[in-house]
Scaffold this motif. Sequence first.
Motif, PDB file in Angstrom:
ATOM      1  N   VAL A 341       0.832  -1.210   0.000  1.00  0.00           N
ATOM      2  CA  VAL A 341       0.000   0.000   0.000  1.00  0.00           C
ATOM      3  C   VAL A 341       0.863   1.255   0.000  1.00  0.00           C
ATOM      4  O   VAL A 341       0.522   2.264  -0.620  1.00  0.00           O
ATOM      5  CB  VAL A 341      -0.971  -0.005   1.201  1.00  0.00           C
ATOM      6  CG1 VAL A 341      -1.633   1.361   1.385  1.00  0.00           C
ATOM      7  CG2 VAL A 341      -2.033  -1.088   1.013  1.00  0.00           C
ATOM      8  N   ALA A 342       1.997   1.208   0.699  1.00  0.00           N
ATOM      9  CA  ALA A 342       2.871   2.377   0.785  1.00  0.00           C
ATOM     10  C   ALA A 342       3.447   2.773  -0.567  1.00  0.00           C
ATOM     11  O   ALA A 342       3.848   3.926  -0.756  1.00  0.00           O
ATOM     12  CB  ALA A 342       4.006   2.105   1.774  1.00  0.00           C
ATOM     13  N   CYS A 343       3.489   1.830  -1.496  1.00  0.00           N
ATOM     14  CA  CYS A 343       4.094   2.089  -2.809  1.00  0.00           C
ATOM     15  C   CYS A 343       3.060   2.164  -3.925  1.00  0.00           C
ATOM     16  O   CYS A 343       3.439   2.186  -5.114  1.00  0.00           O
ATOM     17  CB  CYS A 343       5.125   1.015  -3.124  1.00  0.00           C
ATOM     18  SG  CYS A 343       6.530   0.993  -1.992  1.00  0.00           S
ATOM     19  N   GLU A 344       1.788   2.200  -3.596  1.00  0.00           N
ATOM     20  CA  GLU A 344       0.761   2.278  -4.626  1.00  0.00           C
ATOM     21  C   GLU A 344       0.978   3.504  -5.514  1.00  0.00           C
ATOM     22  O   GLU A 344       1.265   4.596  -5.030  1.00  0.00           O
ATOM     23  CB  GLU A 344      -0.625   2.343  -3.990  1.00  0.00           C
ATOM     24  CG  GLU A 344      -1.121   1.027  -3.448  1.00  0.00           C
ATOM     25  CD  GLU A 344      -2.531   1.100  -2.888  1.00  0.00           C
ATOM     26  OE1 GLU A 344      -3.143   0.035  -2.708  1.00  0.00           O
ATOM     27  OE2 GLU A 344      -3.011   2.219  -2.616  1.00  0.00           O
ATOM     28  N   GLY A 345       0.844   3.298  -6.806  1.00  0.00           N
ATOM     29  CA  GLY A 345       0.965   4.400  -7.751  1.00  0.00           C
ATOM     30  C   GLY A 345       2.384   4.734  -8.139  1.00  0.00           C
ATOM     31  O   GLY A 345       2.607   5.640  -8.942  1.00  0.00           O
ATOM     32  N   ILE A 346       3.376   4.031  -7.582  1.00  0.00           N
ATOM     33  CA  ILE A 346       4.780   4.257  -7.912  1.00  0.00           C
ATOM     34  C   ILE A 346       5.292   3.004  -8.632  1.00  0.00           C
ATOM     35  O   ILE A 346       5.036   1.883  -8.180  1.00  0.00           O
ATOM     36  CB  ILE A 346       5.619   4.531  -6.651  1.00  0.00           C
ATOM     37  CG1 ILE A 346       5.045   5.735  -5.879  1.00  0.00           C
ATOM     38  CG2 ILE A 346       7.077   4.801  -7.012  1.00  0.00           C
ATOM     39  CD1 ILE A 346       5.714   5.984  -4.543  1.00  0.00           C
ATOM     40  N   ALA A 347       6.028   3.191  -9.718  1.00  0.00           N
ATOM     41  CA  ALA A 347       6.403   2.070 -10.590  1.00  0.00           C
ATOM     42  C   ALA A 347       7.610   1.309 -10.048  1.00  0.00           C
ATOM     43  O   ALA A 347       8.603   1.085 -10.756  1.00  0.00           O
ATOM     44  CB  ALA A 347       6.678   2.583 -11.997  1.00  0.00           C
ATOM     45  N   VAL A 348       7.519   0.894  -8.794  1.00  0.00           N
ATOM     46  CA  VAL A 348       8.598   0.102  -8.207  1.00  0.00           C
ATOM     47  C   VAL A 348       8.467  -1.356  -8.647  1.00  0.00           C
ATOM     48  O   VAL A 348       7.394  -1.803  -9.065  1.00  0.00           O
ATOM     49  CB  VAL A 348       8.584   0.190  -6.663  1.00  0.00           C
ATOM     50  CG1 VAL A 348       8.916   1.597  -6.201  1.00  0.00           C
ATOM     51  CG2 VAL A 348       7.235  -0.264  -6.097  1.00  0.00           C
ATOM     52  N   THR A 349       9.577  -2.077  -8.537  1.00  0.00           N
ATOM     53  CA  THR A 349       9.603  -3.495  -8.868  1.00  0.00           C
ATOM     54  C   THR A 349      10.126  -4.258  -7.665  1.00  0.00           C
ATOM     55  O   THR A 349      11.244  -4.005  -7.193  1.00  0.00           O
ATOM     56  CB  THR A 349      10.511  -3.764 -10.076  1.00  0.00           C
ATOM     57  OG1 THR A 349      10.050  -2.996 -11.197  1.00  0.00           O
ATOM     58  CG2 THR A 349      10.520  -5.247 -10.429  1.00  0.00           C
ATOM     59  N   ALA A 350       9.328  -5.191  -7.169  1.00  0.00           N
ATOM     60  CA  ALA A 350       9.725  -5.957  -5.990  1.00  0.00           C
ATOM     61  C   ALA A 350      11.027  -6.700  -6.256  1.00  0.00           C
ATOM     62  O   ALA A 350      11.198  -7.353  -7.294  1.00  0.00           O
ATOM     63  CB  ALA A 350       8.627  -6.946  -5.611  1.00  0.00           C
ATOM     64  N   GLY A 351      11.960  -6.574  -5.304  1.00  0.00           N
ATOM     65  CA  GLY A 351      13.239  -7.237  -5.417  1.00  0.00           C
ATOM     66  C   GLY A 351      14.284  -6.452  -6.180  1.00  0.00           C
ATOM     67  O   GLY A 351      15.476  -6.766  -6.109  1.00  0.00           O
ATOM     68  N   LYS A 352      13.844  -5.400  -6.892  1.00  0.00           N
ATOM     69  CA  LYS A 352      14.768  -4.577  -7.670  1.00  0.00           C
ATOM     70  C   LYS A 352      15.054  -3.249  -6.982  1.00  0.00           C
ATOM     71  O   LYS A 352      16.210  -2.888  -6.754  1.00  0.00           O
ATOM     72  CB  LYS A 352      14.215  -4.339  -9.069  1.00  0.00           C
ATOM     73  CG  LYS A 352      15.130  -3.511  -9.968  1.00  0.00           C
ATOM     74  CD  LYS A 352      14.513  -3.343 -11.352  1.00  0.00           C
ATOM     75  CE  LYS A 352      15.441  -2.534 -12.263  1.00  0.00           C
ATOM     76  NZ  LYS A 352      14.853  -2.338 -13.609  1.00  0.00           N
ATOM     77  N   ASN A 353      13.987  -2.512  -6.649  1.00  0.00           N
ATOM     78  CA  ASN A 353      14.168  -1.224  -5.985  1.00  0.00           C
ATOM     79  C   ASN A 353      13.316  -1.084  -4.726  1.00  0.00           C
ATOM     80  O   ASN A 353      13.234  -0.005  -4.141  1.00  0.00           O
ATOM     81  CB  ASN A 353      13.897  -0.061  -6.951  1.00  0.00           C
ATOM     82  CG  ASN A 353      12.691  -0.318  -7.836  1.00  0.00           C
ATOM     83  OD1 ASN A 353      11.698  -0.872  -7.370  1.00  0.00           O
ATOM     84  ND2 ASN A 353      12.783   0.058  -9.100  1.00  0.00           N
ATOM     85  N   VAL A 354      12.674  -2.173  -4.330  1.00  0.00           N
ATOM     86  CA  VAL A 354      11.914  -2.205  -3.085  1.00  0.00           C
ATOM     87  C   VAL A 354      11.730  -3.663  -2.676  1.00  0.00           C
ATOM     88  O   VAL A 354      11.756  -4.561  -3.528  1.00  0.00           O
ATOM     89  CB  VAL A 354      10.536  -1.518  -3.246  1.00  0.00           C
ATOM     90  CG1 VAL A 354       9.621  -2.345  -4.151  1.00  0.00           C
ATOM     91  CG2 VAL A 354       9.859  -1.270  -1.909  1.00  0.00           C
ATOM     92  N   VAL A 355      11.567  -3.885  -1.377  1.00  0.00           N
ATOM     93  CA  VAL A 355      11.213  -5.203  -0.859  1.00  0.00           C
ATOM     94  C   VAL A 355       9.880  -5.059  -0.157  1.00  0.00           C
ATOM     95  O   VAL A 355       9.709  -4.189   0.706  1.00  0.00           O
ATOM     96  CB  VAL A 355      12.274  -5.738   0.122  1.00  0.00           C
ATOM     97  CG1 VAL A 355      11.782  -7.010   0.809  1.00  0.00           C
ATOM     98  CG2 VAL A 355      13.578  -6.006  -0.609  1.00  0.00           C
ATOM     99  N   PHE A 356       8.918  -5.893  -0.517  1.00  0.00           N
ATOM    100  CA  PHE A 356       7.599  -5.831   0.109  1.00  0.00           C
ATOM    101  C   PHE A 356       7.530  -6.787   1.302  1.00  0.00           C
ATOM    102  O   PHE A 356       8.106  -7.873   1.291  1.00  0.00           O
ATOM    103  CB  PHE A 356       6.500  -6.200  -0.891  1.00  0.00           C
ATOM    104  CG  PHE A 356       6.255  -5.147  -1.937  1.00  0.00           C
ATOM    105  CD1 PHE A 356       6.168  -3.806  -1.587  1.00  0.00           C
ATOM    106  CD2 PHE A 356       6.114  -5.499  -3.268  1.00  0.00           C
ATOM    107  CE1 PHE A 356       5.935  -2.831  -2.551  1.00  0.00           C
ATOM    108  CE2 PHE A 356       5.883  -4.537  -4.240  1.00  0.00           C
ATOM    109  CZ  PHE A 356       5.799  -3.199  -3.880  1.00  0.00           C
TER     110      PHE A 356
END
Length: 417
Positions: A341-356
Amino acid sequence: MRVLWLSHVVPYPPKAGVLLRAYYLLKSLAESNEVDLIAFVQRPLLQTFYPDVETGLEECRRELAKFCRSVTFLPIARAVRPFGRIRTAAEALFARNGYVASWLESAQARAEITRCVGDRRYDVVHFDSLSVALYRPLVKDVPATLGHHNAESHMLVRRAQHETNLVKKLYFRLEARRLARYEAQIAAWFKLHISCSELDSQRLRAVMPAARIVCIPNGVDIEFFTPAGLAPTANSLIFIGTMNWYPNVDAVNYLLREIWPRVRALAPEITLDIVGAGAPRSIKELAARSAGVTLHGFVSDIRPLLERAALYVCPIRDGGGTKLKILDALAMHKCIIAHAVACEGIAVTAGKNVVFAETPDEYVTQIKRLIADPAQRHNMGAEARELVVQKYSFAAIGAAFTATLRNVADGESAGLS
């Protein structure tokens, strides 16, 4: 262009969420156009930045007047009454369109907007929040845009789902239904609706299917938020967020009650900095009881604290829009662990530039893994910085916003969807 900008908040200082977006878009627009600003004074919000609100307002007026042709601040008539917030919420139970659509109703505002429109011919009027949409009939002959910092009715549905107090849950459900109806009702009043993410555009289309909607994403000042080369402190975490916004309060409660005890049990050397103005007493007391936690309150320049943290943790599970605090962290080359939810609307990619992470155990596992892997943190931070440079620079976003308003003024909004 000659532009009238109506805001539900004084868009200064650019230190948090809605203030950042409004300030940078307004400033960009005013660089090449004549902008008159009318803004409502939310005193509790200003108190998080200024010990003396009147002195703060003088600074706000001075800074905004550097690029706006005129600056007018209006009191929130219903808020300045005794028990104003409670009375307004109670009155909203009997208002057709609910709280969000009525809390800024003011005879003084009507008079001021009418005066502005009478004194000056505008090419376009930008309403920067659903809460000021009620004043659209006063300028009905001028093309207008409506900014949506969140998909408001959707955000209230989510808030009701998370609320544990039965009375509040019912209130939020009622408000969500009435607000969705209001969003649909006023959709045709505006030539164009401006969202801050494609996800919010989809949510808005669900309640206003005939509306023209364009996404102008949230952004970050990539020149300001640039790493200075400070070495990260080993075993350190940080959370940043203004504490008078309920999703941030919920996130800190969740972090300190559910996640932090597990982290410290496994790794008592890890520390946590929490940065954000306006923390309620409950958060202050909880932080004081939590070993290894430092609650900083308002910090005028968050960059040194942010850069020195080894990990950025953001367990926000509620709210809407896109989180500018995430964009700041991405720009500062941070390795981020966050709820989706914190990253909604931002084109992040799990494992690349964010960890969920979602559950407390997932947060603990990822924190322990990444604290022990500086190379992985560095690589993810580099990818994070690259993402915001490519997609979320406020300079480029501001130019796109100005071009969008120009299209509306020229009658070309039909091409935007």
